[in-house]
Design an enzyme around this catalytic site. Structure first.
Site, PDB file in Angstrom:
ATOM      1  N   HIS A   1      -9.206  -4.039 -10.052  1.00  9.08           N
ATOM      2  CA  HIS A   1      -8.837  -4.452  -8.802  1.00  9.08           C
ATOM      3  C   HIS A   1      -7.664  -6.000  -8.463  1.00  9.08           C
ATOM      4  CE1 HIS A   1      -9.169  -2.609  -4.697  1.00  9.08           C
ATOM      5  NE2 HIS A   1      -9.448  -3.903  -4.080  1.00  9.08           N
TER       6      HIS A   1
ATOM      7  N   SER B   1      -5.848  -2.044  -1.396  1.00  9.30           N
ATOM      8  CA  SER B   1      -7.272  -1.925  -1.126  1.00  9.30           C
ATOM      9  C   SER B   1      -7.356  -1.527   0.260  1.00  9.30           C
ATOM     10  CB  SER B   1      -7.713  -3.253  -1.314  1.00  9.30           C
ATOM     11  OG  SER B   1      -9.167  -3.377  -1.189  1.00  9.30           O
TER      12      SER B   1
END
Length: 688
Positions: free
Chosen positions: A660, A547
């Site tokens: 994610h 990320s």
């Protein structure tokens, strides 16, 4: 004596995770959730266990494979929980003394969350309804009820929009927030509140709220006459609510009438708790003075309305849980909890690599840190006997339950859920360090030696970078780090400026400066580690992160050649194309980078790792989930194609059906593959 081995990626299949401790007022027993991998369907199983407050008598209490979210009735004689029923979570109930669980609800769209009424006769439920099913009414209550076994209020037969023919349907969206990483594309549903009468199975549900908004947190008043909740209800219907990043606190009566708006501020308001006398409501909130980097504080407001008081003004740390771990995904951390006499409030807070519990005076006069030691407390419950039951992890264990004596500040371990596995595995104990950045800022970090390290030798080392960026590495267990240590790598990880746990100025410092001082903090952390720990071989370095950590990995390989290999995960490479394709892309880029593509193209490109792709010399492995809507996979695709076009050493691995959260809560088999690919890439490109 048994010879221990290092951690394996496949050890994920043997790990157990504990959460959600709740205490019965009837017999004092603790119910909690035990979660593990279900290798049969490459998913997870969870059930509820029961034990005494001294840890004895620990037994399975429910028999389902997807049981979670336990909540005792106020008298402690019944436990309600969520279980999948026909692919939807529904409320089930079981007697405290055991027996067969009964299903209470069969809502068409399932139950999102629930809470018992203080008298134990009703359950307040948050569930989804079709966006077109209900219209806003002035008193915010429906005049009709819906059946518990069918919560759809439409009453209409929906016809296909393609002339009545079955088949694929086009998806039409009119709202800005039409997707989320957790939920996928918007399903045209809104979350609202219902009341269920516990005394009559199959009874009617009363729908309390309706309209074009979603219910956030909610709580009963102690007398059961009112309900507080958070929502974003627009008074001005010409304003797009998806452009508003704040919400407000409301109160309605138990029948859903007489809605009152308690707050009129542009804040983000989170977990709620009524004081025992019902006189005030405590809540977490961000006043958004630093936008997305604003630390969360503890506030209270009179339940009748009035001025808001900050109870944590003297603590320059975020309230709640801000630590990162690959052992937890989407577990709700505990909100504020009043003491029995209402004089104080217990709350988690995040500080300098730890998550602890503090007790704040309800009159804002003082606070006291209750727990101690290097740890990550992610949930807790008040036993009302001078003890807290805490779910806590540390550097060598993923998490267990402990009884914490508040006055003595001593703990008693209640569970040891991974004892069998950890009796076989040698763990590398991370060592904490601090160093001064070039401009005088204090930066915290950790280092692990490889398993089986021989004194006097030099070893390869991997720099790990956390996501967020407004998050924090902590004194907690990290499977990925232990796997690298088991494969001969030292691991360095740190909290550069921009992370939580070090004050408001620190967490705000990276906004508008991605790739600036945060980058230099990381490079100086490596410099410090190399100069301090003589076992690090500075010619054999790797770097990885996910990320924001993936963004920073991309940035690093475009700005230095000091690393021999890099692995970027669920990353950002191009701020220009990121805008609008992410589920946070309409505000995150403007907030963190300081611009948008039509007004600030040059600024966004300046902070994009893709702009420096020609300078990349480090072999780069790119890992990305195909269903990632937080950092969409096009970010990885652009970077991969650019590197291949320029003849750079790279490889691209796509993980199907993964969002994610892959590294923390994704498909277990893919999680293992991901870990193995990370080790493989470093083994191939860093000399052992």
């Amino acid at each position: 004596m048994q010879n221990k081995r290092g951690m394996l990626s496949e050890d994920l299949y043997r790990l157990t995770w504990l959460s959600d401790p709740v205490i019965s007022s009837f017999n004092g027993r603790i119910a909690y959730v035990s979660k593990s991998v279900n290798e049969e369907n490459s998913g997870y199983r969870s059930h509820i266990r029961l034990m005494e407050q001294d840890g004895s008598g620990d037994i399975p209490f429910t028999s389902g494979d997807k049981d979670h979210s336990p909540a005792w009735s106020p008298d402690g004689t019944q436990l309600a929980f969520l279980r999948q029923y026909e692919d939807k979570p529904q409320i089930w109930i079981i007697a405290a003394l055991g027996g067969e669980a009964q299903r209470l609800t069969d809502l068409a769209h399932g139950v999102n969350s629930f809470v018992w009424s203080p008298d134990g006769q009703r359950i307040l439920i948050r569930s989804s309804v079709e966006h077109t099913d209900v219209e806003h009414t002035e008193d915010n209550a429906l005049s009709t009820t819906v059946r518990a076994d069918n919560a759809s209020t439409s009453g209409k037969d929906e016809q296909p929009a393609n002339g009545g023919k079955a088949g694929l349907q086009a998806a039409i969206f009119n709202r800005l927030n039409y997707k989320s990483d957790a939920g996928g594309l918007w399903n045209n549903k809104r979350s609202h509140l219902f009341v269920y009468n516990i005394g009559h199975i199959g009874t009617d549900l009363l729908q309390l709220t309706s309209g074009h908004y979603d219910i956030g947190e909610f709580a009963w008043s102690p007398d059961g006459n009112e309900i507080a909740f958070t929502a974003k209800i627009m008074d001005d219907h010409d304003i797009d609510p998806d452009l508003i990043l704040s919400n407000n606190l409301y109160v309605i009566d138990a029948a859903g009438h007489n809605r009152r708006k308690l707050t009129t501020c542009e804040w983000g308001i989170y977990d709620l708790a009524y004081s025992p006398d019902g006189g005030c409501i405590a809540f977490f909130a961000s006043d958004r003075s630093y936008y997305n980097a604003t630390i969360v504080r503890l506030y209270s407001i009179p339940a009748a309305g009035g001025s808001i008081t900050c109870l944590s003004a003297d603590l320059d740390r975020p309230l709640g849980h801000g630590a990162i771990s690959d052992m937890r995904s989407n577990i709700a951390s505990t909100g504020p909890i009043f003491t029995a006499d209402g004089s104080s409030i217990y709350s988690l807070f995040t500080s300098e690599g730890n998550v602890h519990i503090a007790r704040f005076a309800a009159d804002a006069s003082s606070y006291e840190v209750i727990t101690a030691g290097d740890r990550e407390i992610y949930q807790f419950a008040d036993a009302r006997n001078g003890k807290l039951i805490v779910a806590s992890a540390d550097l060598t264990h993923p998490g267990d339950l402990f009884a914490w004596d508040i006055e003595a500040k001593m703990e008693t371990r209640l569970t040891n859920c991974n004892e069998a596995l950890f009796s076989e595995v040698e763990i590398s104990l991370p060592e904490t360090f601090w160093f001064k950045a070039g401009d005088g800022w204090d930066i915290q970090g950790w280092i692990l030696k490889p398993i089986g390290y021989t004194a006097g030798t030099k070893v390869p080392t991997v720099l790990e970078i956390h996501g967020g960026p407004h998050a924090m590495y902590a004194n907690t267990f990290m499977h990925e780090f232990q796997l690298l240590a088991a494969n001969g790598y030292a691991v360095v990880y740190t909290n550069p400026r921009g992370g939580h746990g070090y004050g408001q100025t620190f967490v705000n410092a990276c906004r508008g400066d991605y790739g600036g001082k945060d980058y230099s903090d990381l490079m100086e952390a490596v410099d410090y580690a190399v100069s301090t720990y003589d076992f690090i071989d500075s010619s054999r370095l790797g770097v990885t992160g996910g990320s924001y950590g993936g963004f920073m990995t991309n940035w690093i390989v475009g700005h230095t050649d000091r690393f021999q290999a890099a692995v970027t995960q669920r990353s950002i490479s191009n701020w220009i194309s990121f805008y609008g394709v992410s589920d946070i892309g309409h505000f995150f880029t403007e907030d963190q980078i300081g611009g948008n593509p039509w007004n600030d193209l040059e600024r966004l490109w300046k902070h994009s790792p893709l702009a420096y792709v020609e300078q990349v010399q480090t072999p780069l492995l790119i890992l990305h989930g195909e269903n990632d809507l937080r950092c969409p996979i096009e970010q990885a695709e652009q970077l991969f194609i650019a590197l291949k076009r320029l003849g750079k050493k790279t490889q691209f691995i796509r993980f199907p059906s993964s969002n994610h959260e892959l590294s923390r809560g994704g498909n277990p088999g893919l999680r293992v593959q991901r870990l193995n690919h990370i080790v493989r890439w470093f083994d191939e490109h860093i000399e052992k």
